[in-house]
Design an enzyme around this catalytic site. Structure first.
Site, PDB file in Angstrom:
ATOM      1  N   LYS A   1      46.813  50.458  47.797  1.00 44.50           N
ATOM      2  CA  LYS A   1      45.657  49.751  48.352  1.00 44.50           C
ATOM      3  C   LYS A   1      45.936  49.326  49.805  1.00 44.50           C
ATOM      4  CE  LYS A   1      43.999  48.052  43.855  1.00 44.50           C
ATOM      5  NZ  LYS A   1      43.627  46.834  43.087  1.00 44.50           N
TER       6      LYS A   1
ATOM      7  N   TYR B   1      34.863  51.900  41.509  1.00 49.74           N
ATOM      8  CA  TYR B   1      34.944  50.698  40.672  1.00 49.74           C
ATOM      9  C   TYR B   1      33.628  50.408  39.945  1.00 49.74           C
ATOM     10  CZ  TYR B   1      39.586  49.207  42.356  1.00 49.74           C
ATOM     11  OH  TYR B   1      40.936  49.103  42.610  1.00 49.74           O
TER      12      TYR B   1
ATOM     13  N   ASN C   1      46.758  43.042  45.025  1.00 48.61           N
ATOM     14  CA  ASN C   1      47.776  43.536  44.080  1.00 48.61           C
ATOM     15  C   ASN C   1      48.282  44.955  44.386  1.00 48.61           C
ATOM     16  OD1 ASN C   1      45.500  44.829  43.178  1.00 48.61           O
ATOM     17  ND2 ASN C   1      45.574  44.048  41.088  1.00 48.61           N
TER      18      ASN C   1
ATOM     19  N   HIS D   1      46.668  50.752  42.647  1.00 47.28           N
ATOM     20  CA  HIS D   1      45.722  51.071  41.569  1.00 47.28           C
ATOM     21  C   HIS D   1      46.326  52.156  40.693  1.00 47.28           C
ATOM     22  CE1 HIS D   1      42.091  52.365  39.461  1.00 47.28           C
ATOM     23  NE2 HIS D   1      42.516  53.597  39.686  1.00 47.28           N
TER      24      HIS D   1
ATOM     25  N   GLU E   1      38.396  59.716  38.280  1.00 47.07           N
ATOM     26  CA  GLU E   1      38.872  59.245  39.585  1.00 47.07           C
ATOM     27  C   GLU E   1      39.445  60.392  40.414  1.00 47.07           C
ATOM     28  OE1 GLU E   1      41.521  56.106  38.351  1.00 47.07           O
ATOM     29  OE2 GLU E   1      39.853  54.813  37.731  1.00 47.07           O
TER      30      GLU E   1
HETATM   31  N1  UDP Z   1      40.318  42.015  40.441  1.00 46.71           N
HETATM   32  C1  UDP Z   1      40.056  40.797  41.030  1.00 46.71           C
HETATM   33  N2  UDP Z   1      39.823  39.721  40.219  1.00 46.71           N
HETATM   34  C2  UDP Z   1      39.832  39.815  38.869  1.00 46.71           C
HETATM   35  C3  UDP Z   1      40.087  41.054  38.278  1.00 46.71           C
HETATM   36  C4  UDP Z   1      40.328  42.138  39.086  1.00 46.71           C
HETATM   37  O1  UDP Z   1      40.048  40.685  42.253  1.00 46.71           O
HETATM   38  O2  UDP Z   1      39.637  38.797  38.191  1.00 46.71           O
HETATM   39  C5  UDP Z   1      40.587  43.175  41.295  1.00 46.71           C
HETATM   40  C6  UDP Z   1      42.072  43.539  41.305  1.00 46.71           C
HETATM   41  O3  UDP Z   1      42.417  43.959  42.629  1.00 46.71           O
HETATM   42  C7  UDP Z   1      42.131  44.697  40.322  1.00 46.71           C
HETATM   43  C8  UDP Z   1      40.786  45.374  40.591  1.00 46.71           C
HETATM   44  O4  UDP Z   1      39.881  44.313  40.810  1.00 46.71           O
HETATM   45  O5  UDP Z   1      43.246  45.533  40.568  1.00 46.71           O
HETATM   46  C9  UDP Z   1      40.269  46.239  39.475  1.00 46.71           C
HETATM   47  O6  UDP Z   1      40.224  45.484  38.287  1.00 46.71           O
HETATM   48  P1  UDP Z   1      40.759  46.067  36.916  1.00 46.71           P
HETATM   49  O7  UDP Z   1      40.355  45.142  35.836  1.00 46.71           O
HETATM   50  O8  UDP Z   1      40.336  47.506  36.796  1.00 46.71           O
HETATM   51  O9  UDP Z   1      42.355  45.959  37.091  1.00 46.71           O
HETATM   52  P2  UDP Z   1      43.466  47.104  37.281  1.00 46.71           P
HETATM   53  O10 UDP Z   1      43.029  48.310  36.498  1.00 46.71           O
HETATM   54  O11 UDP Z   1      43.555  47.385  38.770  1.00 46.71           O
HETATM   55  O12 UDP Z   1      44.738  46.496  36.775  1.00 46.71           O
HETATM   56 MG    MG Z   2      41.235  49.320  36.496  1.00 43.52          MG
END
Ligand code: UDP
Ligand code: MG
Length: 160
Positions: free
Chosen positions: A20, A60, A123, A126, A137
């Site tokens: 990211k 997303y 974080n 991805h 994706e």
């Molecule tokens: N995210 C956020 N707040 C939340 C949950 C997710 O900002 O409460 C962001 C975070 O950067 C995350 C991304 O949205 O990596 C996508 O969310 P997902 O639930 O798909 O998490 P991931 O698959 O990336 O672990």
């Molecule tokens: Mg995800």
């Protein structure tokens, strides 16, 4: 047929892994690539891209109803990302384990998020959450001709 079954069992799985904008800015591209290489996965595609908001909204789209969606798209659009396709046994599930939990504070040390970040909205990486989303994706981020077929010379030392 038996031959088809034997081949199907060996079809390597692919995951879409992306550094990211914060991961790129913090100089963590090499560190993340290194971990997938060292684990034994094969890099099939990689490109740097400053993704547009519509492209990120599509990536997303399952999260479009969430309160953090707008901020997430702005964060992901704040700079270039490095998009990759990694292939090998159990690439999706193992890729997620290597990344850690969505919330870095819940991520074990030794995982990418557990070693390098502390904020859910910063974080750094991805990873696809299922084979189905990986395929979606990969086709969103890469043209078929950008996925490179090649045979790593070490493959027989990594997979039986
Ligand atoms: N995210 C956020 N707040 C939340 C949950 C997710 O900002 O409460 C962001 C975070 O950067 C995350 C991304 O949205 O990596 C996508 O969310 P997902 O639930 O798909 O998490 P991931 O698959 O990336 O672990
Ligand atoms: Mg995800």
């Amino acid at each position: 047929s038996a031959l088809y079954k034997a081949m199907a069992g060996k079809t390597p799985e692919r995951s879409f892994i992306m550094v990211k904008p914060d991961g790129v800015q913090r100089g963590l591209v090499g560190e993340i690539v290194k971990r997938f290489e060292q684990r034994g996965y094969t890099l099939r595609a990689m490109k740097m891209m400053h993704a547009s908001k519509p492209h990120l909204e599509e990536h997303y789209k399952d999260l479009s109803s969430k309160g953090f969606f707008k901020d997430l798209v702005a964060y992901m659009n704040s700079g270039p990302v490095v998009a990759m396709v990694w292939e090998g046994k159990d690439a999706v599930k193992t890729g997620r384990k290597m990344l850690g939990e969505t919330n870095p504070l819940a991520s074990a040390p030794g995982t990418i998020r557990g070693d390098f970040c502390i904020e859910v909205g910063r974080n750094i990486c991805h990873g696809s959450d299922s084979v189905e989303s990986a395929n979606r994706e990969i086709s969103l981020w890469f043209k078929p001709e950008e996925i490179i077929a090649w045979d790593p010379c070490i493959k027989d030392w990594i997979q039986e």
